[in-house]
Write a protein that holds these residues in place. Structure first.
Motif, PDB file in Angstrom:
ATOM      1  N   THR A 166       0.858  -1.179   0.000  1.00  0.00           N
ATOM      2  CA  THR A 166       0.000   0.000   0.000  1.00  0.00           C
ATOM      3  C   THR A 166       0.895   1.229   0.000  1.00  0.00           C
ATOM      4  O   THR A 166       2.114   1.111  -0.191  1.00  0.00           O
ATOM      5  CB  THR A 166      -0.969  -0.009   1.197  1.00  0.00           C
ATOM      6  N   PHE A 167       0.311   2.410   0.206  1.00  0.00           N
ATOM      7  CA  PHE A 167       1.098   3.640   0.166  1.00  0.00           C
ATOM      8  C   PHE A 167       0.689   4.562   1.300  1.00  0.00           C
ATOM      9  O   PHE A 167      -0.492   4.680   1.628  1.00  0.00           O
ATOM     10  CB  PHE A 167       0.905   4.363  -1.179  1.00  0.00           C
ATOM     11  N   ASP A 168       1.674   5.206   1.898  1.00  0.00           N
ATOM     12  CA  ASP A 168       1.444   6.210   2.936  1.00  0.00           C
ATOM     13  C   ASP A 168       1.274   7.559   2.239  1.00  0.00           C
ATOM     14  O   ASP A 168       2.252   8.173   1.800  1.00  0.00           O
ATOM     15  CB  ASP A 168       2.642   6.235   3.892  1.00  0.00           C
ATOM     16  N   CYS A 169       0.038   8.029   2.138  1.00  0.00           N
ATOM     17  CA  CYS A 169      -0.237   9.241   1.368  1.00  0.00           C
ATOM     18  C   CYS A 169       0.319  10.498   2.026  1.00  0.00           C
ATOM     19  O   CYS A 169       0.389  11.550   1.385  1.00  0.00           O
ATOM     20  CB  CYS A 169      -1.735   9.398   1.127  1.00  0.00           C
ATOM     21  N   THR A 170       0.730  10.407   3.292  1.00  0.00           N
ATOM     22  CA  THR A 170       1.327  11.574   3.950  1.00  0.00           C
ATOM     23  C   THR A 170       2.748  11.832   3.455  1.00  0.00           C
ATOM     24  O   THR A 170       3.320  12.880   3.743  1.00  0.00           O
ATOM     25  CB  THR A 170       1.357  11.401   5.485  1.00  0.00           C
ATOM     26  N   LEU A 171       3.314  10.863   2.716  1.00  0.00           N
ATOM     27  CA  LEU A 171       4.642  11.032   2.124  1.00  0.00           C
ATOM     28  C   LEU A 171       4.507  11.030   0.609  1.00  0.00           C
ATOM     29  O   LEU A 171       3.943  10.103   0.030  1.00  0.00           O
ATOM     30  CB  LEU A 171       5.572   9.896   2.554  1.00  0.00           C
ATOM     31  N   LYS A 172       4.978  12.058  -0.050  1.00  0.00           N
ATOM     32  CA  LYS A 172       4.989  12.147  -1.512  1.00  0.00           C
ATOM     33  C   LYS A 172       3.591  12.166  -2.128  1.00  0.00           C
ATOM     34  O   LYS A 172       3.442  12.024  -3.347  1.00  0.00           O
ATOM     35  CB  LYS A 172       5.775  10.971  -2.117  1.00  0.00           C
ATOM     36  N   GLY A 173       2.546  12.270  -1.308  1.00  0.00           N
ATOM     37  CA  GLY A 173       1.199  12.358  -1.857  1.00  0.00           C
ATOM     38  C   GLY A 173       0.782  11.178  -2.700  1.00  0.00           C
ATOM     39  O   GLY A 173       0.088  11.325  -3.702  1.00  0.00           O
ATOM     40  N   SER A 174       1.200   9.974  -2.335  1.00  0.00           N
ATOM     41  CA  SER A 174       0.880   8.731  -3.047  1.00  0.00           C
ATOM     42  C   SER A 174       1.533   8.655  -4.422  1.00  0.00           C
ATOM     43  O   SER A 174       1.116   7.864  -5.265  1.00  0.00           O
ATOM     44  CB  SER A 174      -0.642   8.536  -3.191  1.00  0.00           C
ATOM     45  N   VAL A 175       2.552   9.465  -4.670  1.00  0.00           N
ATOM     46  CA  VAL A 175       3.270   9.445  -5.941  1.00  0.00           C
ATOM     47  C   VAL A 175       4.430   8.459  -5.834  1.00  0.00           C
ATOM     48  O   VAL A 175       5.218   8.500  -4.892  1.00  0.00           O
ATOM     49  CB  VAL A 175       3.787  10.856  -6.304  1.00  0.00           C
ATOM     50  N   ILE A 176       4.539   7.573  -6.812  1.00  0.00           N
ATOM     51  CA  ILE A 176       5.497   6.472  -6.756  1.00  0.00           C
ATOM     52  C   ILE A 176       6.827   6.891  -7.375  1.00  0.00           C
ATOM     53  O   ILE A 176       6.898   7.225  -8.566  1.00  0.00           O
ATOM     54  CB  ILE A 176       4.940   5.239  -7.489  1.00  0.00           C
TER      55      ILE A 176
END
Length: 553
Positions: A357-367
């Motif tokens: 999954t992704f932590d949206c608080t970091l990098k705004g969910s940008v990979i």
């Protein structure tokens, strides 16, 4: 009681009480040889508190090598291999003049009653250098773990295989550097769990041994890793650095060299124990089931509003994970690196699952490129050991801009996409929020059929709507002048009307939009079906055709 049983008890008693006279041994022709074996074993297993190397080990806050083995394995389970290996010098008459134990210990033991092979460096002897290790022991340990199909555990402290320039004088010639055992070390990655703990410096081949693994952990107070130490760096690059500045634990857990950080050696052992608890003994077995009292139908009301309705607001994805998986089962891997990528192991109704999954608080969910590396590694791990993957999707797409291009983000994104499509373990997506572009598609559209559900907060498309409007209506917006914002809001309101995930469900592009509280029951049911019906068939193919070359560290 039979005579054989009495003799066995007597032998054990003699072992426990070495001062008791062994009458049978006294009469044996092999008395001297057996006594010499015992003397060496006793010497090797008894710390010399006056030895400079041992004193250095203890004063730097490190455990002695045998304390480590005892602390890591189940009590009394260690069966040493090569217990008398070492460097001996003999007099002309054949008697021993001096004897020094090898600085590498290996053997079989158990962790939670499951067999493992453990290999540990003794930094107290020659600083862990290979010329004191009797290299055949290390090679044998790696080969044995692979042959027995049991996990390989490396407790690294020292150069762990690197040579010393003094060897050149001893040999009278230079030599081409060999990589004994590398074939088995790499092949093992596609067959058995391989783990390592850095409990001191890992240099040269030791650094390779630490990173050619499925899971690695470093003790923050004593662990480090580098290709070459400060003296060689000073000569090569003219940098004057300490071990900590060159390759300390904080550096290498923030760049992905090590997976996890631990505060002490004991915590390193605990993390390895936990990791192994999710792993099958080898890839010819299913991951181990564990009985749980956490109800399958548990529904957590906190999930209802955990994702804000306003899309610009952040939320904590780990709060979702801990409310969905079995209580206390979430084990995150690599939390200090990956630019927001979240990878973990957990259990659902007692069954092992992999989490991405992704932590949206970091990098705004940008990979980013680092995110791609981390996801790909975890996907390969799950694919190698038959662990179903649950994807909690929130991906705004691959990173853009000059930095992203310089980091070759698309190149590594393509590698990640290939890993998602090539792996054949069961895969289920729970769309939490964003699914955009090629990146989002790769995460939720890589199976036939795709098994996926979404929360009402789902938001998807070819690209994020906000940026897409600026691209699609650029000419009109530029011509609007002072009314640019007004026009933008008007256009946005038109798209908002069709943005609802319910519209997607109407055309069956999303099978179900669910109440977030139903996530755990749905996933538990799916995971059980996979373990009952799909994974056993996959395992049979592995047994017939052999393991694929799956794992790339």
């Amino acid at each position: 009681m039979s005579k054989k049983s009495k003799d066995r008890l007597q032998h054990i008693a003699n072992h426990l009480n070495p001062n008791k006279k062994d009458e049978a041994l006294e009469k044996s022709e092999w008395k001297d040889a057996i006594l010499e074996i015992r003397r060496r074993q006793t010497q090797n297993r008894t710390p010399d508190i006056t030895d400079r190397g041992y004193i250095r080990q203890k004063t730097t806050g490190k455990l002695w090598v045998r304390e480590r083995i005892e602390g890591f394995l189940d009590t009394g389970s260690f069966r040493e291999i090569g217990s008398v290996a070492g460097n001996a010098k003999y007099k002309a008459d054949g008697t021993v003049e001096s004897y020094t134990a090898a600085n590498f210990i290996c053997g079989k033991g158990t962790v939670s009653q499951r067999d493992v092979i453990v290999a540990a460096d003794d930094f107290a002897i020659r600083g862990g250098h290979a010329d004191g290790a009797v290299w055949g022991k290390s090679l044998y340990a790696e080969q044995l773990a692979r042959k027995l199909k049991v996990p390989m555990v490396r407790l690294i402290d020292g150069s762990s295989g690197g040579g010393s320039v003094t060897l050149i004088l001893d040999k009278g010639a230079t030599y081409l550097p060999p990589l004994f055992g590398m074939h088995d070390m790499i092949a093992s990655l596609s067959e058995i769990p391989v783990v390592a703990a850095a409990l001191g410096p890992a240099v040269g081949l030791g650094a390779a041994r630490a990173t050619l693994t499925h899971f690695s952990v470093v003790s923050s107070d004593i662990g480090s890793l580098f290709a070459a130490g400060p003296p060689i760096v000073a000569n090569a690059t003219y940098e004057t650095v300490s071990k900590e500045e060159l390759g300390g634990a904080l550096i290498h857990t923030s760049n992905g060299t090590f997976d996890n950080l631990a505060s002490t050696e004991t915590e390193c052992f605990q993390q390895i124990h936990q990791f192994l608890s999710y792993m099958p003994t080898n890839n010819f077995n299913l991951p181990p089931y564990q009985v749980t009292d956490d109800p399958v139908d548990r529904c957590d009301d906190e999930l209802l509003d955990i994702i804000p309705k306003r899309r610009q607001r952040m939320y904590q994805v780990r709060d979702i994970l801990t409310r969905v998986v079995d209580k206390g089962s979430l084990f995150e891997i690599g939390s200090r690196w990956g630019d927001g990528a979240v990878c973990a192991l957990a259990r659902m109704n007692g069954y092992v699952v992999g989490i991405i999954t992704f932590d949206c608080t970091l990098k705004g969910s940008v990979i980013s490129a680092a995110s791609c590396h981390k996801f790909r590694r975890h996907i390969d791990l799950c694919d190698t050991f038959g662990i179903p993957i649950i994807n909690f999707a929130d991906y705004a797409g691959f990173a853009v801009g000059t930095v992203a291009e310089k980091e070759a983000t698309i190149r590594y994104g393509s590698t990640l996409t290939a890993a998602l499509y090539q792996c054949d373990v069961p895969y289920f997506s729970v769309v939490l929020r964003k699914v955009f572009g090629v990146a989002g598609a790769a995460f939720v559209d890589n199976r036939v059929p795709n098994m996926r559900i979404a929360w009402p907060s789902g938001d998807w498309g070819s690209l994020p709507l906000e940026g897409g409007i600026y691209a699609a209506y650029r000419r009109e917006l530029d011509a609007a002048g002072e009314k640019r914002n007004e026009m933008y809001e008007k256009i946005m309101s038109q798209f908002e009307a069709v943005r609802s995930p319910l519209r997607t469900a109407e055309i069956f592009d999303m099978p179900e939009i669910i109440d977030p509280r139903d996530t755990r029951p749905i996933l538990c049911e799916w995971v059980k079906m996979m373990y009952d019906h799909v994974l056993p068939q996959r395992l049979e193919k592995t047994k017939i055709h052999g393991p694929r070359i799956l794992y790339r560290p």
